[in-house]
Design an enzyme around this catalytic site. Structure first.
Site, mmCIF file in Angstrom:
data_model
loop_
_atom_site.group_PDB
_atom_site.id
_atom_site.type_symbol
_atom_site.label_atom_id
_atom_site.label_comp_id
_atom_site.label_asym_id
_atom_site.label_seq_id
_atom_site.Cartn_x
_atom_site.Cartn_y
_atom_site.Cartn_z
ATOM 1 N N GLY A 204 0.840 -1.198 0.000
ATOM 2 C CA GLY A 204 0.000 0.000 0.000
ATOM 3 C C GLY A 204 0.867 1.236 0.000
ATOM 4 O O GLY A 204 2.064 1.164 -0.279
ATOM 5 N N ASN A 205 0.279 2.377 0.287
ATOM 6 C CA ASN A 205 1.068 3.600 0.376
ATOM 7 C C ASN A 205 0.463 4.535 1.412
ATOM 8 O O ASN A 205 -0.564 4.216 2.017
ATOM 9 C CB ASN A 205 1.210 4.262 -0.998
ATOM 10 C CG ASN A 205 -0.131 4.643 -1.570
ATOM 11 O OD1 ASN A 205 -0.809 5.514 -1.049
ATOM 12 N ND2 ASN A 205 -0.539 3.961 -2.641
ATOM 13 N N ARG A 206 1.098 5.673 1.603
ATOM 14 C CA ARG A 206 0.779 6.517 2.763
ATOM 15 C C ARG A 206 -0.347 7.521 2.508
ATOM 16 O O ARG A 206 -0.613 8.351 3.366
ATOM 17 C CB ARG A 206 2.037 7.269 3.185
ATOM 18 C CG ARG A 206 3.089 6.352 3.756
ATOM 19 C CD ARG A 206 4.390 7.100 3.957
ATOM 20 N NE ARG A 206 4.249 8.222 4.879
ATOM 21 C CZ ARG A 206 5.193 9.136 5.074
ATOM 22 N NH1 ARG A 206 6.333 9.050 4.415
ATOM 23 N NH2 ARG A 206 5.003 10.119 5.918
#
Ligand code: CTP
Length: 400
Positions: A204-206
């Site tokens: 995933g990412n932030r």
């Protein structure tokens, strides 16, 4: 302090309007509650009078010397009807004036917000659908009802959104933004996608989704009808937007391409994962006894922004991309952004310097908006809501 007329119509959700009224009065606004006769079957006049500190009437033949049927509408800064029944939506759409609330709706020249609540069948009936479309065309902000448990055991779209969510929409409207997106359908993606390795793990990412959600809220305040495609967002979605929830990049792609077909503007504020695992393990990947970590083979995801540009017909929709960039030995943040814009072919590119900790999950942001024609508009550090309005300012020039 603003003068707000709170119309309450006859539905069980009328009790939630009492909480909305409290939010308005606690924020210092002067509220006149105008219930319909049937609203008083659910919550009585003393409640409205006590909470608002103002007298309450439903008809036009009480308190006649004050001419309330004209005065209330003329002097209001905002009229909000919550809950709005199917019957009141119909009366408003057809310009009927058979009680104080409908008279007020005809005399009001300020923004009008309506928050419908009813059973799913009534909400989906072609008559209601047509009435809502008419009201939206005239610039009324009709908040999309929530989906969930209705009065009885049934569930579906038709619930009145929480008072806090209606309040947030009204505050945006009270900021007095131009309603220059009225009649336009805009699609905004927000959040970050997830690509699953096994049933419990993902890449995933932030991205928190804050900037995309601020864009959706700002567009609603400017009168647009908004589709928000939300990928794993960690903040509340605005009442009033049609929300499509997605998890993976592939789901985001499908939702965006579909919504873009009827859109006047599309903003890709989401952070899709660029890569996904080649294979998905049906069972959780276990640690190996020899301590060797698995290697994960990745494949590239489709570029949704590029596909949106490629599949549009003519100049609609206007397409806005975001670029999260860091400067490096090969060029500055803006050098990379200009190259990205040329690669992607979008009309506007909102450039974020993500070299610091100052973007992800933060309430504020600092961007430069690049146009396809080569101009650059720096937007000084400001709340994400203000950045959102600066982006819509740039979009409006292209949708007119
Ligand atoms: N984007 C997209 N589909 C992807 C990746 C990105 O539509 N698979 C969109 C983003 O929503 C954003 C824009 O493309 O509007 C730029 O995203 P960014 O991550 O900065 O660019 P990338 O294309 O991923 O380029 P790179 O990571 O190589 O800089």
């Amino acid at each position: 302090m603003s003068r707000i007329v709170l119309g309450v119509t006859g539905g069980v959700a009328a009790y939630k309007a009492a909480l909305l009224l409290r939010l308005f009065t606690e924020a210092g606004h002067d509220v006149r509650v105008v219930p319909t006769e049937s609203a008083l079957e659910f919550v009585g006049a003393p409640t409205w009078e006590a909470l608002s500190g103002n007298p309450v009437q439903t008809g036009v033949f009480e308190n006649v010397p004050e001419v309330p049927h004209v005065k209330l509408g003329q002097t209001a800064d905002l009229v909000v009807v919550a809950p709005a029944t199917a019957n009141t939506l119909a009366r408003a759409a057809h310009g009927l004036a058979d009680d104080l609330l409908t008279n007020t709706l005809l005399t009001a020249r300020c923004p009008v917000v309506m928050a419908p609540a009813m059973h799913t069948e009534m909400w989906e009936h072609p008559a209601t659908v047509a009435n809502v479309a008419t009201l939206r065309e005239r610039g009324v902000l009709v908040i999309e009802p929530d989906s969930g448990r209705l009065t009885g055991a049934d569930t579906g779209p038709g619930r009145l959104p929480d008072p806090e969510a209606i309040h947030a929409v009204c505050l945006q409207v009270l900021q007095g933004r131009p309603r220059d997106l009225a009649g336009q359908h805009v699609v905004v993606s927000a959040g970050g996608t997830r690509e699953f390795l096994d049933p419990v793990r993902f890449l995933g990412n932030r991205s928190s989704g804050r900037q995309g959600i601020a864009l959706a809220e700002a567009a609603l305040a400017r009168g647009a009808s908004v589709t928000l495609v939300a990928a794993n967002v960690s903040v509340d979605v605005p009442a009033g937007a049609e929300v499509v929830r997605v998890v993976t990049t592939s789901e985001l792609r499908d939702a965006m391409l579909k919504a873009a077909e009827s859109a006047d503007a599309v903003v890709m504020a989401a952070a899709p994962a660029d890569f996904r695992p080649v294979s998905f393990a049906d069972a959780k990947i276990k640690k190996q006894p020899d301590g060797v970590a698995p290697s994960i083979e990745l494949t590239e995801n489709p570029d949704i922004l590029v596909e949106l540009v490629r599949t549009r017909s003519g100049r609609r929709p206007v397409i806005v991309g975001f670029a999260a960039e860091t400067g490096d030995a090969n060029g500055s943040v803006l050098d990379h952004a200009r190259a990205k814009m040329a690669r992607k072919g979008c009309d506007l590119l909102v450039v974020n310097d993500v070299g610091s900790e100052r973007t992800f999950g933060q309430p504020d942001n600092e961007v430069t908006i690049l146009t396809a024609e080569g101009s650059e508009h720096p937007v000084a550090r400001a709340a994400k809501s203000e950045i959102a309005h600066a982006i819509w300012d740039a979009v409006v020039q292209r949708v007119e």
